[in-house]
Scaffold this motif. Sequence first.
Motif, short mmCIF file in Angstrom:
data_model
loop_
_atom_site.label_atom_id
_atom_site.label_comp_id
_atom_site.label_asym_id
_atom_site.label_seq_id
_atom_site.Cartn_x
_atom_site.Cartn_y
_atom_site.Cartn_z
N ALA A 58 2.53 17.89 -59.54
CA ALA A 58 3.13 19.19 -59.23
C ALA A 58 4.44 18.99 -58.51
N PRO A 59 5.45 19.84 -58.78
CA PRO A 59 6.74 19.69 -58.11
C PRO A 59 6.65 20.02 -56.63
N MET A 60 7.33 19.27 -55.82
CA MET A 60 7.46 19.53 -54.38
C MET A 60 8.95 19.64 -54.07
N GLU A 61 9.40 20.84 -53.82
CA GLU A 61 10.79 21.04 -53.47
C GLU A 61 10.99 20.76 -51.98
N PRO A 62 12.23 20.60 -51.52
CA PRO A 62 12.44 20.41 -50.08
C PRO A 62 11.74 21.49 -49.28
N GLY A 63 11.02 21.09 -48.25
CA GLY A 63 10.26 22.04 -47.46
C GLY A 63 9.26 21.34 -46.57
N TRP A 81 10.04 15.96 -54.88
CA TRP A 81 9.02 14.99 -55.25
C TRP A 81 8.11 15.58 -56.32
N VAL A 82 7.26 14.73 -56.87
CA VAL A 82 6.15 15.16 -57.72
C VAL A 82 4.88 14.62 -57.08
N SER A 83 3.96 15.52 -56.74
CA SER A 83 2.72 15.09 -56.08
C SER A 83 1.63 14.92 -57.12
N SER A 84 0.80 13.90 -56.89
CA SER A 84 -0.27 13.61 -57.85
C SER A 84 -1.66 13.66 -57.24
N SER A 85 -1.75 13.50 -55.91
CA SER A 85 -3.07 13.48 -55.30
C SER A 85 -3.01 13.94 -53.86
N ASP A 86 -4.00 14.74 -53.46
CA ASP A 86 -4.20 15.11 -52.06
C ASP A 86 -5.68 15.38 -51.87
N THR A 87 -6.40 14.39 -51.37
CA THR A 87 -7.83 14.49 -51.10
C THR A 87 -8.04 14.26 -49.61
N PRO A 88 -9.25 14.42 -49.09
CA PRO A 88 -9.47 14.20 -47.66
C PRO A 88 -9.13 12.80 -47.17
N ASP A 89 -9.03 11.81 -48.11
CA ASP A 89 -8.70 10.47 -47.64
C ASP A 89 -7.52 9.82 -48.35
N PHE A 90 -6.80 10.57 -49.21
CA PHE A 90 -5.67 9.97 -49.91
C PHE A 90 -4.66 11.01 -50.38
N VAL A 91 -3.36 10.69 -50.20
CA VAL A 91 -2.25 11.52 -50.68
C VAL A 91 -1.26 10.60 -51.38
N TRP A 92 -0.68 11.10 -52.47
CA TRP A 92 0.35 10.31 -53.16
C TRP A 92 1.37 11.23 -53.82
N GLU A 94 5.69 11.06 -55.67
CA GLU A 94 6.82 10.25 -56.12
C GLU A 94 8.05 11.12 -56.31
N ARG A 95 9.23 10.50 -56.36
CA ARG A 95 10.44 11.24 -56.72
C ARG A 95 10.36 11.63 -58.19
N PRO A 96 10.87 12.82 -58.57
CA PRO A 96 10.73 13.30 -59.95
C PRO A 96 11.25 12.31 -60.98
N GLU A 97 12.39 11.68 -60.70
CA GLU A 97 12.97 10.76 -61.67
C GLU A 97 12.18 9.46 -61.78
N ARG A 98 11.26 9.26 -60.83
CA ARG A 98 10.46 8.04 -60.84
C ARG A 98 9.05 8.27 -61.34
N ALA A 99 8.59 9.51 -61.30
CA ALA A 99 7.19 9.80 -61.65
C ALA A 99 6.87 9.30 -63.05
N GLY A 100 5.79 8.58 -63.16
CA GLY A 100 5.35 8.07 -64.45
C GLY A 100 6.02 6.78 -64.87
N LEU A 101 6.93 6.26 -64.02
CA LEU A 101 7.62 5.02 -64.35
C LEU A 101 7.11 3.89 -63.49
N SER A 102 6.67 2.83 -64.12
CA SER A 102 6.17 1.68 -63.38
C SER A 102 7.29 1.02 -62.60
N GLY A 103 7.00 0.66 -61.33
CA GLY A 103 7.94 -0.12 -60.55
C GLY A 103 8.86 0.65 -59.65
#
Length: 243
Positions: A58-63, A81-92, A94-103
């Motif tokens: 999901a997109p995360m705009e400045p805020g 950013w683009v967020s992919s996970s937010d659980t009680p024990d893990f958040v992750w 990435e920057r939009p231009e990096r999301a889905g790109l290895s490395g």
Amino acid sequence: MKIERRGRVVIAAAIALITAACTAGGSSVAPTGQASVTPSATASASASLAPLVQEGGAPMEPGTYTTVFQPKITFTTDASWVSSSDTPDFVWFERPERAGLSGNGGIGFKRIDKVLDPMRAQRLMPVPKDYVGWIVSLPGVKVLAGPKAVTVDGVAATVIDVTATTDAPTVYCKDPCVALWPMGRNADFQGQFVGLDPDSVRRLVVIRLHGETVELSACCASGAGFTALAKDFDTIIKSVRFG
């Protein structure tokens, strides 16, 4: 962050993880949970509350954002950013231009419940009280900066930049790597884990909160990519509030 599966180590594309985030063997961790978003003064005044995490990112705009992750973390970012996970024990995320790109890496928050035995594959161990000291002592770890004492929201913490050497063990993977902690629920550990490899750098900020070890990290990139990621990460860390 590195997410590993038995076999060779690769960096997660979009976590659909860790965090850690970074997955091996093309596996993924399905994100669950949501977090509310409060726009910052620089964000659009008409912006409404929105989920931090959605299936597929999901997109995360400045805020300013508040997590489902426990302990609850509120942080502000001036980047997208683009967020992919937010659980009680893990958040992750990435920057939009990096999301889905290895490395290209991303930013993760993780409550460390167990660590991996460095000598016996898939054997879980209690988290060492000196978690940073334990990492530094692992075979194949190369310290690039730190450890250095810092504070996050007034809480004592330690920051360190680490990678793996080219002669790191291959206990958990075909190529050299240093396994740190398992992905997912400990009881369901199926070979995915977060760790270090020689091709990327991880910046860790480690905190003890209410007797638990919490890791805030920027990973897994190298060179100019890591420099840019670490700058974004440091800005976020300065804004972090717990609870």
